[in-house]
Design an enzyme around this catalytic site. Structure first.
Site, PDB file in Angstrom:
ATOM      1  CG  LEU A  80      -1.973  -1.104   1.270  1.00 48.91           C
ATOM      2  CD1 LEU A  80      -2.770  -1.015   2.560  1.00 48.91           C
ATOM      3  CD2 LEU A  80      -2.900  -1.031   0.069  1.00 48.91           C
ATOM      4  CG  PHE A  85       8.765   4.205  11.555  1.00 47.52           C
ATOM      5  CD1 PHE A  85       8.162   3.213  12.303  1.00 47.52           C
ATOM      6  CD2 PHE A  85       8.148   5.437  11.494  1.00 47.52           C
ATOM      7  CE1 PHE A  85       6.976   3.438  12.967  1.00 47.52           C
ATOM      8  CE2 PHE A  85       6.957   5.683  12.158  1.00 47.52           C
ATOM      9  CZ  PHE A  85       6.379   4.675  12.901  1.00 47.52           C
ATOM     10  CG  ASP A 196       1.699  13.498  12.313  1.00 44.31           C
ATOM     11  OD1 ASP A 196       1.972  14.636  11.870  1.00 44.31           O
ATOM     12  OD2 ASP A 196       2.038  12.450  11.733  1.00 44.31           O
TER      13      ASP A 196
END
Length: 658
Positions: A80, A85, A196
Site C-alpha cells: 500500500l 519507518f 500529527d
C-alpha cells in the site's frame, strides 16, 4: 461454454487503500533521512548531508500467509505504501475481510526508547473506539517485523481529495470538520493528544465517512494540566508552542491548531504557512504570518473561525466544544459525503435549505458523538504495558488483543497438527514456480519433434518413459461463487479458489495441503492436519467436501488409472467452445475435447496420453504418435488436428507469459 477464459491472480483490491506513500510520520524530528530534513528544528546546527536509507527499508515483505498463534491467519495482499519507518500491506482473513497492516521492522527498534514509543502507539490505538477513528484490529509479530492490523479505508485520504480537487467547497468542509471535531473531542476526553493531525492522516471509509489514523506521535497526558515537550509533527501543521520545545511545552491545543490548518488548506488549496524552506515555514508559524488570497475567496465566517483556530496563544483558541458553535456551521450542510467528491464538486450543495442544513448538522454531530461522547476513563500507559517478561518478544501480552504476542509458525514439523512448509522433491518445488517456462519448453519440444519426425528413426531418439500421468478425473466450475473444483485420478480433491490459491484434500489421509501463490515469492505449499485446521481453512474444507459429495454422486471418473505417485495441483484452466485446458503444477497439460476424448501432454512435451470416452488410457512418446499420425493401439479421431490445437494453445500461453 464461454469464450476463452483463464483464471488470473486476483488482487485483494485495486485501489491504494490507506496509502500514504512517503507519508508515515517519523517518531521524532531531526533524526531521519534527507528527504525528511524539512522536519528538523531550525535551531539544530547539524544538517543531514548524506542520504540515509529509510528505516522502512528494513521491513521485510511479510510471507504470503501470516499465521498467528491463536489460529487466526491472514493472507498478505497488495503493498500500500511506505513512510519513514513503516510499510503498509493489505491483509485478508478467512472470511475475505481486508485490513491494512502497518509493518515495522524490528531492526529499526534500536533502543528501549523507540520500543516504548511503539508499544505506546499500540496501547493508545487499541484503547480507542470511535466512528471517526480508524479501528484497531490486532497486533502480532514474527522474528522480523511487528504488525499493527487496522481497519482499511478504501477511498484514500483528504490529501488525495485535495490534490484531485485543488479546492473544496465550504459545505463539504463543514461536514469534514464535524467528523474530525467529534474524533478529537473523544481523544481529548481520554487525555490523548494526536499531535500529527494532517490531511494525509484522515481517511475515507467505504461509506465516505472520515477516520483519523496514524497514532505514531500520539501521547497521553497524565493530567489535564500537564504538558509535553518533544518537538514533533509535520512542518506545515506544527503549532507554534511545539517549536518552543522545553521552553514552552504543549498540550491539547496543538490539535485545535491543526484543525485550523486543515480547514484553511481545504478551502484555499494549500496550508497557510507553506514554503519551500522549512525554516521559513517555522518563522511564519511563530509570527502567524499568513493571508487569505483574493483570487481564492472564502466566506468571512470561515476566515473568522480559521483566525481563532490559528491564534498564536494556545489559550485564545476555541475549545473543542466551542468550535461547532461558530456561525460558519450555520451555512449549507450536506447530509453525507459522496464518492464523486473524491474527484469533482457534487451538484446542489449551495441549494440545501436552511432547515435541511440544520437537520443534517445535528445528525452529523450525533453520529460523531458531539453531544454524548463515550465517557470512558482516560487512557493510562502503565509500566507493565510497556515491558515484556520475555526478552525475545516485543509485544507484551497486554498489548496483544488476541494472544498473538508469539510469532506465527509457518514451519513447525515438531508439533503434531501444526502447519509446516512442504518441499515434496526438487522437481515439484522447481516446476511449481516456473510454469511460464514450462509452457515455453513444452511448446519448443513439440515444435522440435514436428521438424524431426520425418528425418529421424526411433532408435536415434531419446524416448521418454511413458507411465500414465495423474489426470483430472472430474471437475465442477463454480467460479462465479467459490472456484473450480476437481478430483484427480489418485482421488485427491482440490479447489482452485477465485484468488488462485488452492486447497487439496489428500485421499485416505489425515492431512491436507494449501498451495499459496504470490507474485514476488512464487509458490508456498503448507501441510495441515484435518483434525486441527487453521481457522481460515475450515470454511474452505467445507467447500471441498461439498464438491466431493457432488462429484462422487453425479460424475463419472475419466480414467481408472492413477496410483498415488506425486502431489499435483491444478494451477490454471482455460475454456473455449472446443475444449477445456488444464495446466498442472507438474508441468502437464490436459485437454478435454468436446467429443469426450482427452489428451495430456507430459514430460515437457515428449510424452502424450489419450483417454477414450470409455476410459481406456494409453501413453506413448509424442514423436511416435507424430510419425504414425495417430496412436498405435487405438486410433483417436482427428488426432493430428487435436495435437495442432494443443500446440497452438500452449504456444499462446508461452508467449503470453513470457
Amino acid at each position: 461454454m464461454s469464450a476463452l477464459r483463464s483464471q488470473p491472480l486476483q488482487p485483494l483490491n485495486n485501489g491504494q487503500l490507506n496509502a500514504r506513500t512517503n507519508n508515515v510520520t517519523p517518531v521524532k524530528l531531526g533524526k531521519w533521512s534527507k528527504e525528511n530534513v524539512q522536519t528538523q528544528h531550525p535551531e539544530q546546527k547539524q544538517q543531514v548531508k548524506k542520504k540515509k536509507e529509510k528505516l522502512s527499508a528494513l521491513c521485510k515483505t511479510p510471507p504470503s500467509i501470516v499465521r498467528t498463534r491463536n489460529g487466526r491467519d491472514y493472507r498478505r495482499g497488495n503493498f500500500l505504501g511506505e513512510g519513514g519507518f513503516a510499510r503498509c500491506f493489505q491483509m485478508k482473513d478467512a472470511s475475505g475481510q481486508i485490513y491494512a497492516a502497518k509493518t515495522v521492522a524490528k531492526a529499526s527498534i534500536k533502543n528501549e526508547k523507540t520500543k516504548t514509543k511503539l508499544l505506546s502507539e499500540i496501547k493508545i490505538h487499541k484503547s480507542l473506539k470511535h466512528p471517526n477513528i480508524v479501528n484497531f484490529i490486532d497486533c502480532f509479530e514474527d522474528d522480523i517485523n511487528v504488525y499493527i492490523l487496522l481497519e482499511i479505508c478504501p477511498n484514500q485520504s483528504l490529501m488525495e481529495l485535495l490534490k484531485n480537487r485543488k479546492r473544496v467547497t465550504e459545505p463539504e468542509v463543514r461536514l469534514f470538520m464535524v467528523q474530525v471535531v467529534g474524533a478529537i473531542k473523544y481523544l481529548h476526553s481520554r487525555r490523548v493528544i494526536h499531535r500529527d493531525l494532517k490531511l494525509g492522516n484522515i481517511f475515507f471509509d467505504p461509506d465516505m465517512n472520515l477516520k483519523i489514523g496514524d497514532f505514531g506521535l500520539a501521547s497521553v497526558l497524565p493530567s489535564s494540566d500537564a504538558k509535553k515537550y518533544t518537538i514533533c509533527g509535520t512542518p506545515n501543521y506544527i503549532a507554534p508552542e511545539v517549536l518552543g520545545g522545553k521552553n514552552t511545552g504543549h498540550s491539547f491545543e496543538v490539535d485545535i491548531w491543526a484543525i485550523g490548518i486543515m480547514m484553511y488548506a481545504l478551502l484555499v488549496g494549500k496550508p497557510p504557512f507553506q514554503a519551500k524552506d522549512v525554516n521559513v515555514i517555522y518563522e511564519r508559524i511563530k509570527k502567524t504570518e499568513y493571508y487569505f488570497p483574493e483570487d481564492k475567496p472564502i466566506s468571512d465566517s470561515a476566515k473568522y473561525l480559521i483566525k481563532d483556530l490559528l491564534s498564536l496563544n494556545p489559550l485564545n483558541r476555541p475549545t473543542i466544544d466551542e468550535i461547532l458553535t461558530y456561525d460558519w456551521f450555520k451555512g449549507p450542510f450536506p447530509d453525507r459525503t459522496r464518492e464523486v467528491s473524491l474527484m469533482d464538486t457534487p451538484d446542489g450543495l449551495d441549494f440545501i435549505s436552511r432547515a435541511q442544513s440544520a437537520m443534517n448538522f445535528k445528525s452529523a454531530k450525533d453520529m460523531a458523538g458531539i453531544y454524548t461522547p463515550k465517557n470512558k476513563n482516560p487512557i493510562e500507559i502503565l509500566r507493565s504495558d510497556l515491558h515484556s517478561e520475555q526478552p525475545k518478544a516485543l509485544l507484551p501480552q497486554s498489548l496483544s488483543p488476541n494472544d498473538t504476542k508469539s510469532k506465527y509458525q509457518e514451519v513447525d514439523p515438531e508439533q503434531l497438527g501444526r502447519p509446516r512448509r512442504v518441499n515434496f522433491n526438487s522437481h515439484f518445488s522447481t516446476t511449481i514456480k516456473r510454469l511460464d517456462q514450462i509452457c515455453f519448453e513444452t511448446y519448443q519440444n513439440i515444435r522440435r519433434l514436428e521438424h524431426s519426425k520425418h528425418g529421424s528413426s526411433l532408435d536415434s531418439l531419446e524416448l521418454p518413459k511413458c507411465e500414465n500421468p495423474t489426470l483430472i478425473s472430474k471437475w465442477v466450475d463454480y467460479s462465479n461463487k467459490y472456484g473450480f473444483s476437481y478430483q484427480l485420478t489418485n482421488d485427491d480433491i482440490g479447489v482452485l479458489f477465485n484468488d488462485e490459491n488452492t486447497l487439496l484434500k489428500l485421499y485416505n489421509s489425515t492431512k491436507f495441503l494449501e498451495l499459496i501463490y504470490h507474485d514476488e515469492e512464487g509458490w508456498t505449499c503448507i501441510e495441515n492436519s484435518l483434525s486441527h485446521p487453521p481457522v481460515q481453512a475450515k470454511r474452505q474444507l467445507e467447500i471441498v467436501d461439498f464438491f466431493a459429495k457432488y462429484m462422487n454422486s453425479n460424475l463419472s471418473k475419466v480414467s481408472e488409472t492413477g496410483e498415488k505417485k506425486e502431489i499435483v495441483f491444478l494451477r490454471r484452466y482455460s475454456r473455449t467452445p472446443d475444449y477445456i485446458m488444464f495446466e498442472m503444477t507438474n508441468g502437464n497439460f490436459q485437454f478435454n475435447f468436446k467429443d469426450h476424448h482427452k489428451i495430456c501432454i507430459s514430460k515437457s512435451g515428449l510424452a502424450i496420453t489419450h483417454i477414450s470416452p470409455n476410459r481406456l488410457t494409453q501413453t506413448h512418446p509424442l514423436i511416435l504418435v507424430m510419425q504414425e499420425g495417430n496412436f498405435p493401439k487405438e486410433p483417436v479421431p482427428e488426432c493430428m488436428k487435436k495435437i495442432a490445437i494443443i500446440k497452438e494453445a500452449i504456444k499462446k500461453r508461452a508467449f503470453k507469459e513470457a
